[in-house]
Design a protein around this motif. Structure first.
Motif, PDB file in Angstrom:
ATOM      1  N   THR A 190       0.848  -1.193   0.000  1.00 32.41           N
ATOM      2  CA  THR A 190       0.000   0.000   0.000  1.00 32.41           C
ATOM      3  C   THR A 190       0.882   1.240   0.000  1.00 32.41           C
ATOM      4  O   THR A 190       1.823   1.355   0.783  1.00 32.41           O
ATOM      5  CB  THR A 190      -0.948  -0.005   1.218  1.00 32.41           C
ATOM      6  N   SER A 191       0.599   2.130  -0.896  1.00 36.51           N
ATOM      7  CA  SER A 191       1.413   3.342  -1.051  1.00 36.51           C
ATOM      8  C   SER A 191       0.957   4.424  -0.078  1.00 36.51           C
ATOM      9  O   SER A 191      -0.226   4.548   0.226  1.00 36.51           O
ATOM     10  CB  SER A 191       1.328   3.854  -2.484  1.00 36.51           C
ATOM     11  N   PHE A 192       1.922   5.197   0.398  1.00 35.75           N
ATOM     12  CA  PHE A 192       1.634   6.315   1.287  1.00 35.75           C
ATOM     13  C   PHE A 192       2.663   7.404   0.997  1.00 35.75           C
ATOM     14  O   PHE A 192       3.857   7.229   1.252  1.00 35.75           O
ATOM     15  CB  PHE A 192       1.707   5.887   2.755  1.00 35.75           C
ATOM     16  N   GLY A 193       2.206   8.509   0.441  1.00 39.23           N
ATOM     17  CA  GLY A 193       3.134   9.550   0.038  1.00 39.23           C
ATOM     18  C   GLY A 193       4.038   9.066  -1.070  1.00 39.23           C
ATOM     19  O   GLY A 193       3.597   8.500  -2.069  1.00 39.23           O
ATOM     20  N   LYS A 194       5.352   9.205  -0.896  1.00 38.91           N
ATOM     21  CA  LYS A 194       6.316   8.762  -1.890  1.00 38.91           C
ATOM     22  C   LYS A 194       6.812   7.347  -1.632  1.00 38.91           C
ATOM     23  O   LYS A 194       7.562   6.808  -2.434  1.00 38.91           O
ATOM     24  CB  LYS A 194       7.519   9.714  -1.903  1.00 38.91           C
ATOM     25  N   GLY A 195       6.416   6.738  -0.519  1.00 41.40           N
ATOM     26  CA  GLY A 195       6.912   5.417  -0.154  1.00 41.40           C
ATOM     27  C   GLY A 195       5.812   4.379  -0.097  1.00 41.40           C
ATOM     28  O   GLY A 195       4.684   4.603  -0.549  1.00 41.40           O
ATOM     29  N   ASN A 196       6.146   3.225   0.469  1.00 39.76           N
ATOM     30  CA  ASN A 196       5.205   2.106   0.503  1.00 39.76           C
ATOM     31  C   ASN A 196       5.301   1.360   1.837  1.00 39.76           C
ATOM     32  O   ASN A 196       6.372   1.270   2.439  1.00 39.76           O
ATOM     33  CB  ASN A 196       5.505   1.101  -0.626  1.00 39.76           C
ATOM     34  N   PHE A 197       4.145   0.815   2.236  1.00 41.61           N
ATOM     35  CA  PHE A 197       4.080  -0.167   3.303  1.00 41.61           C
ATOM     36  C   PHE A 197       3.875  -1.537   2.656  1.00 41.61           C
ATOM     37  O   PHE A 197       2.947  -1.718   1.861  1.00 41.61           O
ATOM     38  CB  PHE A 197       2.912   0.111   4.256  1.00 41.61           C
ATOM     39  N   ILE A 198       4.736  -2.497   2.971  1.00 43.74           N
ATOM     40  CA  ILE A 198       4.598  -3.861   2.477  1.00 43.74           C
ATOM     41  C   ILE A 198       4.275  -4.724   3.689  1.00 43.74           C
ATOM     42  O   ILE A 198       5.091  -4.876   4.592  1.00 43.74           O
ATOM     43  CB  ILE A 198       5.877  -4.340   1.780  1.00 43.74           C
ATOM     44  N   ILE A 199       3.070  -5.296   3.720  1.00 49.51           N
ATOM     45  CA  ILE A 199       2.557  -5.953   4.920  1.00 49.51           C
ATOM     46  C   ILE A 199       2.209  -7.400   4.605  1.00 49.51           C
ATOM     47  O   ILE A 199       1.494  -7.685   3.637  1.00 49.51           O
ATOM     48  CB  ILE A 199       1.327  -5.207   5.473  1.00 49.51           C
ATOM     49  N   ASN A 200       2.688  -8.309   5.455  1.00 51.85           N
ATOM     50  CA  ASN A 200       2.433  -9.743   5.320  1.00 51.85           C
ATOM     51  C   ASN A 200       1.870 -10.251   6.639  1.00 51.85           C
ATOM     52  O   ASN A 200       2.335  -9.860   7.713  1.00 51.85           O
ATOM     53  CB  ASN A 200       3.738 -10.484   4.975  1.00 51.85           C
ATOM     54  N   THR A 201       0.856 -11.120   6.578  1.00 56.42           N
ATOM     55  CA  THR A 201       0.217 -11.629   7.793  1.00 56.42           C
ATOM     56  C   THR A 201       0.680 -13.036   8.139  1.00 56.42           C
ATOM     57  O   THR A 201      -0.020 -13.758   8.844  1.00 56.42           O
ATOM     58  CB  THR A 201      -1.314 -11.621   7.633  1.00 56.42           C
ATOM     59  N   LEU A 202       1.852 -13.442   7.661  1.00 57.04           N
ATOM     60  CA  LEU A 202       2.378 -14.777   7.947  1.00 57.04           C
ATOM     61  C   LEU A 202       3.804 -14.646   8.502  1.00 57.04           C
ATOM     62  O   LEU A 202       4.774 -15.005   7.835  1.00 57.04           O
ATOM     63  CB  LEU A 202       2.363 -15.635   6.679  1.00 57.04           C
ATOM     64  N   PRO A 203       3.954 -14.140   9.733  1.00 57.29           N
ATOM     65  CA  PRO A 203       5.307 -13.904  10.258  1.00 57.29           C
ATOM     66  C   PRO A 203       6.114 -15.181  10.492  1.00 57.29           C
ATOM     67  O   PRO A 203       7.342 -15.142  10.464  1.00 57.29           O
ATOM     68  CB  PRO A 203       5.045 -13.161  11.577  1.00 57.29           C
ATOM     69  N   VAL A 204       5.445 -16.339  10.737  1.00 55.08           N
ATOM     70  CA  VAL A 204       6.199 -17.576  10.982  1.00 55.08           C
ATOM     71  C   VAL A 204       7.001 -17.995   9.759  1.00 55.08           C
ATOM     72  O   VAL A 204       7.943 -18.783   9.872  1.00 55.08           O
ATOM     73  CB  VAL A 204       5.252 -18.717  11.413  1.00 55.08           C
ATOM     74  N   ALA A 205       6.637 -17.493   8.576  1.00 48.54           N
ATOM     75  CA  ALA A 205       7.375 -17.855   7.366  1.00 48.54           C
ATOM     76  C   ALA A 205       8.809 -17.347   7.408  1.00 48.54           C
ATOM     77  O   ALA A 205       9.654 -17.834   6.653  1.00 48.54           O
ATOM     78  CB  ALA A 205       6.657 -17.297   6.138  1.00 48.54           C
ATOM     79  N   TYR A 206       9.106 -16.403   8.291  1.00 49.65           N
ATOM     80  CA  TYR A 206      10.429 -15.803   8.356  1.00 49.65           C
ATOM     81  C   TYR A 206      11.236 -16.330   9.553  1.00 49.65           C
ATOM     82  O   TYR A 206      12.295 -15.781   9.862  1.00 49.65           O
ATOM     83  CB  TYR A 206      10.307 -14.283   8.442  1.00 49.65           C
ATOM     84  N   THR A 207      10.732 -17.369  10.219  1.00 49.54           N
ATOM     85  CA  THR A 207      11.402 -17.911  11.398  1.00 49.54           C
ATOM     86  C   THR A 207      12.357 -19.040  11.013  1.00 49.54           C
ATOM     87  O   THR A 207      12.358 -19.536   9.883  1.00 49.54           O
ATOM     88  CB  THR A 207      10.369 -18.430  12.407  1.00 49.54           C
ATOM     89  N   ASN A 208      13.154 -19.463  11.994  1.00 45.75           N
ATOM     90  CA  ASN A 208      14.149 -20.515  11.768  1.00 45.75           C
ATOM     91  C   ASN A 208      13.516 -21.807  11.265  1.00 45.75           C
ATOM     92  O   ASN A 208      14.091 -22.512  10.434  1.00 45.75           O
ATOM     93  CB  ASN A 208      14.906 -20.793  13.075  1.00 45.75           C
ATOM     94  N   PHE A 209      12.342 -22.146  11.780  1.00 48.17           N
ATOM     95  CA  PHE A 209      11.695 -23.412  11.444  1.00 48.17           C
ATOM     96  C   PHE A 209      11.461 -23.549   9.945  1.00 48.17           C
ATOM     97  O   PHE A 209      11.609 -24.630   9.372  1.00 48.17           O
ATOM     98  CB  PHE A 209      10.366 -23.513  12.205  1.00 48.17           C
ATOM     99  N   TYR A 210      11.099 -22.454   9.288  1.00 50.79           N
ATOM    100  CA  TYR A 210      10.804 -22.513   7.857  1.00 50.79           C
ATOM    101  C   TYR A 210      11.980 -22.023   7.008  1.00 50.79           C
ATOM    102  O   TYR A 210      12.072 -22.403   5.832  1.00 50.79           O
ATOM    103  CB  TYR A 210       9.556 -21.683   7.552  1.00 50.79           C
ATOM    104  N   MET A 211      12.863 -21.219   7.580  1.00 47.14           N
ATOM    105  CA  MET A 211      14.028 -20.774   6.814  1.00 47.14           C
ATOM    106  C   MET A 211      14.998 -21.916   6.556  1.00 47.14           C
ATOM    107  O   MET A 211      15.764 -21.896   5.594  1.00 47.14           O
ATOM    108  CB  MET A 211      14.746 -19.644   7.558  1.00 47.14           C
TER     109      MET A 211
END
Length: 392
Positions: A190-211
């Protein structure tokens, strides 16, 4: 026998800690040690800086002339008013913020016109995550453990681009219906001004278990939407961050206050010692016993909450609520079925849909092995709404 017990406890393997941590130094399954150490390879042209203070302090002291990215990953994220204003200003100036969380609330979510909803289930089930970008080599990923499906119930369609979806099952516990398969957006830009927010609702995908498994590309492909600029890694808003909770931490860190405190304690001890020798002990006034049931319940509840024993706390809350129903509405709570819901809604003067929603939540939590803080907040909110709507 005692020596044998001690030796057994020392040599036995430690149980795996499945609690969410998301810190850069945590090597448990749901920590982010692997991801943090892989960031220099993922962002080979970017300088990486770990932030161990609030977003407000980090962003207000940064060099605003250097474009940058900010990554924050945790199971629950809430920004206060100052942090929200600062991060909005940061993005509006052309920077990017990457957020991975199950639950995003507060002023930031309201400003971006997004709403994150979490799907609760009695049994843990696998979910399928996919990307919308056709240029990615791997589009589908399966996550089998530690996943509480969260998705965007609403977004700002004018400024938002859907980057990925989540597919999961939804079970009906009170009717004989087949499981429903839902596909909902879980990854947006989602854009806001000149930048962007990139939002993901699956934080476990970035943990050691899945990395360390077959889902490594999910994180690397999702990070491809960030620019090759200076990268801030947030290590402050983490569930596993060690926090000193002693109320004396500030006093003992200041030399003047520390010695004042020591002198006060020594003076009080001397006063008690010499005063006790010169005067007769005061005869205590015996007061009649008070009904401290409510205070005891609050103390026990606070103890469970401070120890983060949300499972036990929720079970006690459910038991107390069912007792309240029996004593007030004279309804049998042995079986929480459709007939029970009909009787309770009629006697309580509440709609059947609202009553059914509350009972379904209670059934899910009674069968869920491990509860989170968000489960406790939702349960208390639902029960209080049920009681307050029609007066106790």
């Amino acid at each position: 026998m005692l020596i044998g017990i001690i030796v057994t406890e020392i040599v036995r393997p430690r149980p795996i800690n499945w609690r969410p941590s998301y810190t850069s130094v945590s090597k448990i399954p749901f920590g982010c040690f692997v991801l943090f150490n892989e960031l220099p390879h993922i962002f080979s042209n970017s300088e990486i800086e770990s932030v161990e203070s609030s977003m407000y302090d980090a962003l207000i002291h940064r060099d605003s002339t250097i474009p940058s990215n900010y990554i924050i990953i945790n199971d629950y994220i809430y920004l206060d008013e100052q942090e929200t204003n600062q991060v909005l200003k940061y993005v509006a100036n052309g920077n990017q913020v990457f957020i991975a969380t199950n639950n995003l609330t507060g002023q930031l979510a309201d400003t971006l016109n997004i709403e994150v909803t979490q799907q609760y289930g009695i049994q843990e089930d696998s979910v399928k995550a996919s990307f919308s970008n056709k240029n990615f080599k791997q589009k589908n990923f399966f996550f089998t453990r530690g996943v509480n499906p969260s998705y965007f119930a609403s977004v700002d369609t004018v400024n938002t681009e859907i980057l990925g979806h989540l597919q999961f099952k939804v079970s009906n516990f009170l009717e004989d219906n087949n499981d429903e398969i839902k596909v909902q957006p879980n990854f947006i830009k989602t854009s806001f001004g000149k930048g962007n927010f990139i939002i993901n609702t699956l934080p476990v995908a970035y943990t050691n278990f899945y990395m360390l498994g077959d889902n490594t590309k999910y994180s690397t492909q999702s990070f491809s939407y960030l620019n090759d600029n200076l990268l801030y890694w947030d290590d402050y808003k983490k569930s596993g961050r060690k926090v000193i909770t002693s109320p004396m931490r500030f006093v003992l860190n200041q030399p003047a206050l520390k010695w004042s405190y020591y002198l006060l304690v020594i003076g009080l001890l001397l006063f008690v010692i010499f005063k006790a020798k010169r005067e007769q002990r005061i005869i205590p006034v015996i007061k009649p016993l008070e009904n401290s049931s409510v205070a005891f319940a609050k103390t026990v509840g606070s103890l469970y909450y401070q120890n983060k024993d949300y499972t036990n706390l929720n079970h006690k809350k459910i038991t107390y609520f069912l007792t309240y129903i029996r004593n007030r509405y004279y309804v049998n709570t042995t079986v929480l079925d459709e007939n029970f819901i009909t009787q309770l809604s009629a006697k309580a003067g509440k709609s059947k849909d609202d009553t059914k929603t509350l009972i379904e939540l209670i059934l899910r939590l009674k069968n869920k092995p491990v509860h989170t803080e968000q489960d406790s907040l939702v349960l208390v909110q639902k029960i209080n709404t049920f009681k307050q709507s029609y007066g106790r």
